[in-house]
Design a protein around this motif. Structure first.
Motif, short mmCIF file in Angstrom:
data_model
loop_
_atom_site.label_atom_id
_atom_site.label_comp_id
_atom_site.label_asym_id
_atom_site.label_seq_id
_atom_site.Cartn_x
_atom_site.Cartn_y
_atom_site.Cartn_z
N ASN A 117 1.78 -7.68 8.95
CA ASN A 117 0.53 -7.23 8.34
C ASN A 117 0.87 -6.09 7.37
O ASN A 117 1.20 -4.99 7.79
N VAL A 118 0.80 -6.38 6.07
CA VAL A 118 1.11 -5.40 5.03
C VAL A 118 -0.18 -4.70 4.60
O VAL A 118 -1.15 -5.36 4.25
N SER B 262 7.09 -15.44 10.03
CA SER B 262 6.51 -16.76 9.79
C SER B 262 5.20 -16.65 9.02
O SER B 262 4.79 -17.60 8.35
N GLU B 263 4.54 -15.49 9.10
CA GLU B 263 3.29 -15.25 8.38
C GLU B 263 3.25 -13.82 7.87
O GLU B 263 3.73 -12.91 8.54
N VAL B 264 2.64 -13.66 6.70
CA VAL B 264 2.41 -12.32 6.13
C VAL B 264 0.95 -12.24 5.74
O VAL B 264 0.44 -13.10 5.02
N LYS B 265 0.29 -11.20 6.21
CA LYS B 265 -1.10 -10.94 5.84
C LYS B 265 -1.13 -9.66 5.01
O LYS B 265 -0.55 -8.65 5.41
N ALA B 266 -1.81 -9.72 3.88
CA ALA B 266 -1.95 -8.55 3.01
C ALA B 266 -3.39 -8.56 2.50
O ALA B 266 -3.67 -8.97 1.39
N SER B 267 -4.28 -8.13 3.34
CA SER B 267 -5.71 -8.22 3.05
C SER B 267 -6.20 -7.04 2.21
O SER B 267 -6.04 -5.89 2.59
N HIS B 268 -6.79 -7.35 1.08
CA HIS B 268 -7.44 -6.37 0.20
C HIS B 268 -6.50 -5.31 -0.36
O HIS B 268 -6.91 -4.17 -0.56
N ILE B 269 -5.24 -5.66 -0.61
CA ILE B 269 -4.36 -4.66 -1.22
C ILE B 269 -3.77 -5.10 -2.55
O ILE B 269 -3.39 -4.27 -3.35
#
Length: 71
Positions: A4-5, A47-54
């Motif tokens: 989670n970035v 396996s997954e990268v989340k970068a919400s609203h950045i």
């Protein structure tokens, strides 16, 4: 593993990265402090990268996107 970035207070992910520990006194805090464009992880570590609203906040969003794909 999931990354989670720019996590802020979001508890999603096994590893959470943000630019500061603003939320450290709360229940949620990042595991790492890092720039979204220069992540301290090996290639294909997640396996997954989340970068919400950045992405809209980043001057070099293409560089950040390539970095997220790399990890």
């Amino acid at each position: 593993m999931k990354l989670n970035v720019g996590c802020g207070r979001d508890k999603w992910g096994d590893v959470r990265v943000d630019i500061g520990f603003e939320y450290r006194n709360g229940k949620i805090s990042p595991n790492f402090i890092a720039d979204a464009q220069y992540l301290p992880f090996q290639e294909n570590a997640f396996s997954e990268v989340k970068a919400s609203h950045i992405i809209e906040e980043l001057p070099s969003w293409r560089k950040a996107l390539n970095e997220w794909i790399r990890v």
